[in-house]
Design a protein around this motif. Structure first.
Motif, PDB file in Angstrom:
ATOM      1  N   GLU A   1      97.930  20.489 -22.998  1.00 53.07           N
ATOM      2  CA  GLU A   1      98.447  20.683 -24.352  1.00 53.07           C
ATOM      3  C   GLU A   1      99.312  19.496 -24.779  1.00 53.07           C
ATOM      4  O   GLU A   1      99.294  19.087 -25.944  1.00 53.07           O
ATOM      5  CB  GLU A   1      99.257  21.973 -24.405  1.00 53.07           C
ATOM      6  N   LEU A   2     100.078  18.923 -23.849  1.00 52.45           N
ATOM      7  CA  LEU A   2     100.901  17.757 -24.175  1.00 52.45           C
ATOM      8  C   LEU A   2     100.037  16.555 -24.561  1.00 52.45           C
ATOM      9  O   LEU A   2     100.371  15.798 -25.455  1.00 52.45           O
ATOM     10  CB  LEU A   2     101.791  17.381 -22.989  1.00 52.45           C
ATOM     11  N   LEU A   3      98.902  16.414 -23.859  1.00 55.56           N
ATOM     12  CA  LEU A   3      98.031  15.277 -24.144  1.00 55.56           C
ATOM     13  C   LEU A   3      97.286  15.451 -25.449  1.00 55.56           C
ATOM     14  O   LEU A   3      96.893  14.473 -26.088  1.00 55.56           O
ATOM     15  CB  LEU A   3      97.023  15.091 -22.999  1.00 55.56           C
ATOM     16  N   GLY A   4      97.047  16.700 -25.859  1.00 59.83           N
ATOM     17  CA  GLY A   4      96.274  16.945 -27.072  1.00 59.83           C
ATOM     18  C   GLY A   4      94.806  16.681 -26.816  1.00 59.83           C
ATOM     19  O   GLY A   4      94.337  16.556 -25.689  1.00 59.83           O
ATOM     20  N   GLY A   5      94.013  16.608 -27.881  1.00 61.19           N
ATOM     21  CA  GLY A   5      92.574  16.368 -27.745  1.00 61.19           C
ATOM     22  C   GLY A   5      92.305  14.961 -27.268  1.00 61.19           C
ATOM     23  O   GLY A   5      93.121  14.050 -27.388  1.00 61.19           O
ATOM     24  N   ALA A   6      91.124  14.756 -26.712  1.00 59.40           N
ATOM     25  CA  ALA A   6      90.745  13.428 -26.219  1.00 59.40           C
ATOM     26  C   ALA A   6      90.750  12.404 -27.340  1.00 59.40           C
ATOM     27  O   ALA A   6      91.057  11.228 -27.142  1.00 59.40           O
ATOM     28  CB  ALA A   6      89.372  13.496 -25.562  1.00 59.40           C
ATOM     29  N   GLY A   7      90.443  12.842 -28.564  1.00 54.86           N
ATOM     30  CA  GLY A   7      90.412  11.922 -29.690  1.00 54.86           C
ATOM     31  C   GLY A   7      91.793  11.470 -30.122  1.00 54.86           C
ATOM     32  O   GLY A   7      91.956  10.433 -30.750  1.00 54.86           O
TER      33      GLY A   7
ATOM     34  N   VAL B   1      79.603  17.388 -24.230  1.00 50.08           N
ATOM     35  CA  VAL B   1      79.132  18.699 -24.699  1.00 50.08           C
ATOM     36  C   VAL B   1      80.292  19.662 -24.939  1.00 50.08           C
ATOM     37  O   VAL B   1      80.124  20.682 -25.603  1.00 50.08           O
ATOM     38  CB  VAL B   1      78.134  19.334 -23.696  1.00 50.08           C
ATOM     39  N   PHE B   2      81.484  19.334 -24.420  1.00 48.39           N
ATOM     40  CA  PHE B   2      82.646  20.192 -24.617  1.00 48.39           C
ATOM     41  C   PHE B   2      83.390  19.891 -25.911  1.00 48.39           C
ATOM     42  O   PHE B   2      84.329  20.608 -26.256  1.00 48.39           O
ATOM     43  CB  PHE B   2      83.617  20.041 -23.441  1.00 48.39           C
ATOM     44  N   LEU B   3      83.005  18.830 -26.620  1.00 48.05           N
ATOM     45  CA  LEU B   3      83.689  18.499 -27.865  1.00 48.05           C
ATOM     46  C   LEU B   3      83.329  19.517 -28.946  1.00 48.05           C
ATOM     47  O   LEU B   3      82.169  19.902 -29.080  1.00 48.05           O
ATOM     48  CB  LEU B   3      83.304  17.092 -28.338  1.00 48.05           C
ATOM     49  N   PRO B   4      84.304  19.970 -29.731  1.00 48.29           N
ATOM     50  CA  PRO B   4      83.999  20.900 -30.830  1.00 48.29           C
ATOM     51  C   PRO B   4      83.004  20.278 -31.800  1.00 48.29           C
ATOM     52  O   PRO B   4      83.135  19.121 -32.195  1.00 48.29           O
ATOM     53  CB  PRO B   4      85.368  21.101 -31.504  1.00 48.29           C
ATOM     54  N   GLY B   5      81.977  21.026 -32.134  1.00 51.31           N
ATOM     55  CA  GLY B   5      80.978  20.544 -33.083  1.00 51.31           C
ATOM     56  C   GLY B   5      79.829  19.801 -32.464  1.00 51.31           C
ATOM     57  O   GLY B   5      78.879  19.445 -33.156  1.00 51.31           O
ATOM     58  N   PHE B   6      79.886  19.586 -31.123  1.00 52.44           N
ATOM     59  CA  PHE B   6      78.776  18.867 -30.497  1.00 52.44           C
ATOM     60  C   PHE B   6      77.613  19.821 -30.251  1.00 52.44           C
ATOM     61  O   PHE B   6      77.785  20.923 -29.762  1.00 52.44           O
ATOM     62  CB  PHE B   6      79.207  18.255 -29.164  1.00 52.44           C
ATOM     63  N   SER B   7      76.417  19.384 -30.601  1.00 56.22           N
ATOM     64  CA  SER B   7      75.213  20.190 -30.379  1.00 56.22           C
ATOM     65  C   SER B   7      73.999  19.285 -30.369  1.00 56.22           C
ATOM     66  O   SER B   7      73.902  18.345 -31.152  1.00 56.22           O
ATOM     67  CB  SER B   7      75.059  21.239 -31.491  1.00 56.22           C
TER      68      SER B   7
ATOM     69  N   VAL C   1      84.974  26.196 -26.421  1.00 56.39           N
ATOM     70  CA  VAL C   1      85.763  27.396 -26.152  1.00 56.39           C
ATOM     71  C   VAL C   1      85.627  27.808 -24.690  1.00 56.39           C
ATOM     72  O   VAL C   1      86.569  28.322 -24.087  1.00 56.39           O
ATOM     73  CB  VAL C   1      85.347  28.543 -27.099  1.00 56.39           C
ATOM     74  N   VAL C   2      84.443  27.584 -24.097  1.00 54.32           N
ATOM     75  CA  VAL C   2      84.262  27.859 -22.669  1.00 54.32           C
ATOM     76  C   VAL C   2      85.283  27.060 -21.868  1.00 54.32           C
ATOM     77  O   VAL C   2      85.977  27.589 -20.995  1.00 54.32           O
ATOM     78  CB  VAL C   2      82.830  27.509 -22.220  1.00 54.32           C
ATOM     79  N   ARG C   3      85.377  25.756 -22.165  1.00 55.69           N
ATOM     80  CA  ARG C   3      86.325  24.922 -21.429  1.00 55.69           C
ATOM     81  C   ARG C   3      87.763  25.367 -21.698  1.00 55.69           C
ATOM     82  O   ARG C   3      88.587  25.424 -20.771  1.00 55.69           O
ATOM     83  CB  ARG C   3      86.158  23.455 -21.816  1.00 55.69           C
TER      84      ARG C   3
ATOM     85  N   GLY D   1      79.606  11.441 -35.398  1.00 53.47           N
ATOM     86  CA  GLY D   1      80.925  10.901 -35.698  1.00 53.47           C
ATOM     87  C   GLY D   1      82.018  11.400 -34.779  1.00 53.47           C
ATOM     88  O   GLY D   1      83.205  11.310 -35.094  1.00 53.47           O
ATOM     89  N   LEU D   2      81.623  11.913 -33.597  1.00 49.61           N
ATOM     90  CA  LEU D   2      82.606  12.431 -32.661  1.00 49.61           C
ATOM     91  C   LEU D   2      83.242  11.329 -31.827  1.00 49.61           C
ATOM     92  O   LEU D   2      84.381  11.464 -31.366  1.00 49.61           O
ATOM     93  CB  LEU D   2      81.956  13.481 -31.741  1.00 49.61           C
ATOM     94  N   ILE D   3      82.503  10.238 -31.591  1.00 47.21           N
ATOM     95  CA  ILE D   3      83.037   9.071 -30.893  1.00 47.21           C
ATOM     96  C   ILE D   3      82.514   7.821 -31.594  1.00 47.21           C
ATOM     97  O   ILE D   3      81.565   7.887 -32.386  1.00 47.21           O
ATOM     98  CB  ILE D   3      82.613   9.053 -29.396  1.00 47.21           C
ATOM     99  N   THR D   4      83.136   6.688 -31.279  1.00 45.84           N
ATOM    100  CA  THR D   4      82.696   5.416 -31.865  1.00 45.84           C
ATOM    101  C   THR D   4      81.704   4.731 -30.940  1.00 45.84           C
ATOM    102  O   THR D   4      81.566   5.096 -29.760  1.00 45.84           O
ATOM    103  CB  THR D   4      83.898   4.495 -32.083  1.00 45.84           C
ATOM    104  N   ASP D   5      81.008   3.719 -31.456  1.00 46.73           N
ATOM    105  CA  ASP D   5      80.081   2.937 -30.618  1.00 46.73           C
ATOM    106  C   ASP D   5      80.819   2.289 -29.457  1.00 46.73           C
ATOM    107  O   ASP D   5      80.304   2.221 -28.335  1.00 46.73           O
ATOM    108  CB  ASP D   5      79.390   1.863 -31.468  1.00 46.73           C
TER     109      ASP D   5
END
Length: 623
Positions: free
Chosen positions: A597-603, A418-424, A441-443, A399-403
């Motif tokens: 930071e201004l752009l916020g998360g990709a989502g 792989v940089f998205l929080p919760g991705f594994s 957190v690495v990124r 559920g991190l991205i849509t189709d």
């Protein structure tokens, strides 16, 4: 005594890192006697310093390990995996003991099991531990002589210097023995890098001034030639200042002929050149070889691979590349995590590598090099690589991205999932690194250093992580942009080009204002919207910017050129999206924007409509 202690910890820490690296090399070249002699000398030096500080238990452990080194270098014992395991376990406990000294307490005795294994190794009783089976008779082990009764009491001396109470005896210390198969990789990494005394359960490290100090090393080693250069430039600047003062007096006294004005121009030009040279020379005093950071990684890679039953060789390159000292410690954890992932997830097992026609030994490469005003650090493996299609499917499943978003992603964007929080995904990357942080957190840690991280991968061939960092954090090249008459600074590293915004070329795609640049559809983001300001007029220019997640056009009113900004941090009050401030040549104070930071998360990224972008006198919010 505190200064002596700090000198010992710095020197001994470097020596021990060198010993660890040479031990990994020795395992691959057991007949190299020069390596063994270097290792013996390094450990002997550590033991001598520990004896001077009256650290009895550290001396005892060093002495036993030194006895084993002596027999190995004299050919009385053979270098075997069992012998290497116990030696590396001993060096790990020595590093732990440094942590106790750093906290101002005497190190406790090493675990009895480790001492017993060392004695058995010296006696040739470990499996395969002798060069000649007939020589495996018991050997009398010479114990380290106890510290002299008339020697200094270290705890009391330290108490006298720091004002701390004398520490009670610390509990026995667990030996960092080789990890059993199935041990979590993060535990193997922890054993390899050692722990500080305050991290250990039951530690009796006293509370006081040292507990509140930052744990990072604030000292720096500077080549005397660089300091001489700074001193010489300071002298030259002093002479030029005297010349300018004399010319100022002449001009104030009415002497303003052509010759005087020419001399003034020459003196100002000379001062400008000298100040620029001095600035560069001072910057160089902050630069340190990145090899000092790389020293710990061969041991980590070796221990992880051995624990996982893999054969991995870490190859270092570009160790002489210099990087800002303030970055070195902040880079440690991200690189550990990337190496841990490469060994644990990127590299196949020996069986899989044989089936794929690859050599059983995997080569993991850690390289640094300078390109222009940036430092590139690469972690590359020759494993199975990443499957972009599987990454997209896993992200959709979680559920991190849509189709719809998955269908529009190219390979680069897929790898960045792989940089998205919760991705594994078990096949590609773990969300638990060697230090308990995820890839997100690495990124984040890399971005805090004004850097970026990029992934390149080829299925079946391997994966490369590329970290790009500025040479220094003290000076940041920026592009000055304007909203009306108000200037702002944006990092030049993100800027690709400046474009005029032609209203006829602005199109609306999916409810967002976009422009097509060389066949690529890019969203347009007004700077006014990002800052929450009302948009007074339609933007005239766009700055094509690129981050790890996306490319976009930043809409602005005008721009004022490029500057090398000396960053001043805002410690007490820092608005969202502001990285710091700088002062321009005219004395004006300008905010340096944190675009990520201004752009916020990709989502969170949505953009604005074409009508909202082009219609002036309204407040525009970037959704």
């Amino acid at each position: 005594m505190e200064e002596l202690l700090q000198d010992f910890l710095i020197e001994a820490g470097d020596l021990l890192s060198g010993v660890d690296n040479k031990l990994v090399d020795l395992e691959r070249a057991p007949d190299d006697r020069s390596l063994l002699n270097d290792i013996f000398r390094g450990f002997h030096t550590i033991k001598g310093g520990a004896g001077f500080l009256n650290a009895t238990e550290l001396v005892t452990l060093c002495h036993l390990t030194e006895n084993l080194f002596d027999k190995l270098r004299n050919g009385e014992l053979a270098i075997t995996p069992e012998a290497m395991d116990v030696i590396l376990a001993a060096t790990g406990v020595v590093r732990d003991m440094f942590g106790f000294l750093e906290q101002g307490v005497q190190p406790p005795a090493a675990d009895a099991d480790l001492i017993d294994r060392l004695k058995r190794a010296i006696a040739g009783e470990l499996v395969g531990g002798t060069a000649d089976p007939a020589a495996a008779e018991p050997v009398q082990v010479v114990e380290a002589a106890p510290a002299g009764q008339g020697g200094p009491d270290w705890n009391n001396l330290f108490n006298a210097v720091t004002g701390l109470p004398v520490a009670v005896e610390a509990p026995a210390q667990a030996a960092s023995l080789p990890a059993a198969p199935g041990t979590k990789p993060e535990e193997v990494v922890q054993a390899a890098i050692g722990r500080r005394a305050s991290d250990r359960p039951g530690s009796s490290a006293p509370s006081g001034r040292r507990d509140s100090e930052k744990t990072r090393d604030n000292s720096i080693r500077v080549d005397t030639a660089r300091l001489d250069q700074v001193l010489n430039l300071s002298g030259e600047i002093g002479l030029t200042k005297n010349r300018l003062n004399a010319l100022r007096s002449d001009i104030l006294n009415g002497l303003n002929d052509t010759e005087t004005l020419h001399a003034l121009d020459v003196a100002v030009s000379q001062l400008d050149l000298l100040v620029s040279d001095l600035q560069n020379a001072v910057m160089k005093t902050r630069m340190q070889p990145i090899g000092r950071l790389f020293q710990k990684y061969p041991r980590i890679a070796r221990d992880l691979a051995r624990n996982l039953g893999k054969d991995v060789e870490l190859v270092l390159a570009g160790e002489e590349t210099e990087i800002d000292k303030t970055m070195i410690e902040d880079l440690s954890d991200p690189i550990i995590h990337l190496i841990r992932n490469a060994v644990d997830h990127g590299v196949e097992s020996a069986t899989d590598r044989r089936a794929a026609g690859k050599p059983e030994k995997s080569i993991l490469r850690l390289e640094a090099r300078q390109e222009g005003d940036h430092i590139l650090i690469m972690v590359a493996d020759d494993g199975h690589g990443m499957n972009a299609e599987k990454l997209r499917a896993k992200a959709v499943e979680r559920g991190l991205i849509t189709d719809e978003e998955a269908n529009t992603m190219d390979e680069r964007q897929s790898y960045n999932l792989v940089f998205l929080p919760g991705f594994s995904t078990a096949a590609q990357v773990s969300d638990v690194s060697g230090r308990g942080v995820g890839m997100d957190v690495v990124r984040t840690n890399i971005q805090k250093l004004n850097g970026s991280i990029e992934i390149r991968s080829q299925l079946g061939k391997g994966t490369t992580f590329i970290i790009s960092l500025p040479l220094t954090l003290a000076i940041l090249p920026v592009l000055l942009v304007r909203l009306g008459e108000q200037p702002f600074a944006v990092p030049l590293s993100m800027v690709r080009e400046i474009l005029p915004i032609d209203t006829e070329q602005v199109q609306e795609v999916g409810g967002r204002a976009t422009m097509v640049v060389r066949g690529e559809v890019l969203p347009i983001l007004p700077l006014a919207g990002l800052l929450g300001w009302p948009q007074e007029r339609s933007p005239e220019y766009g700055v094509l910017m690129h981050t790890a997640e996306l490319s976009f056009i930043l809409a602005i009113d005008s721009f004022a050129g490029r500057e090398d900004a000396v960053i001043k941090s805002l410690d007490d009050f820092r608005p969202k999206g502001v990285a710091g401030v700088t002062t321009l040549s005219n004395g004006q104070i300008v905010l340096i924007l944190d675009m990520k930071e201004l752009l916020g998360g990709a989502g969170e990224f949505r953009g604005v409509s074409r009508a909202a972008l082009l219609n002036a006198s309204q407040s525009v919010a970037v959704r």
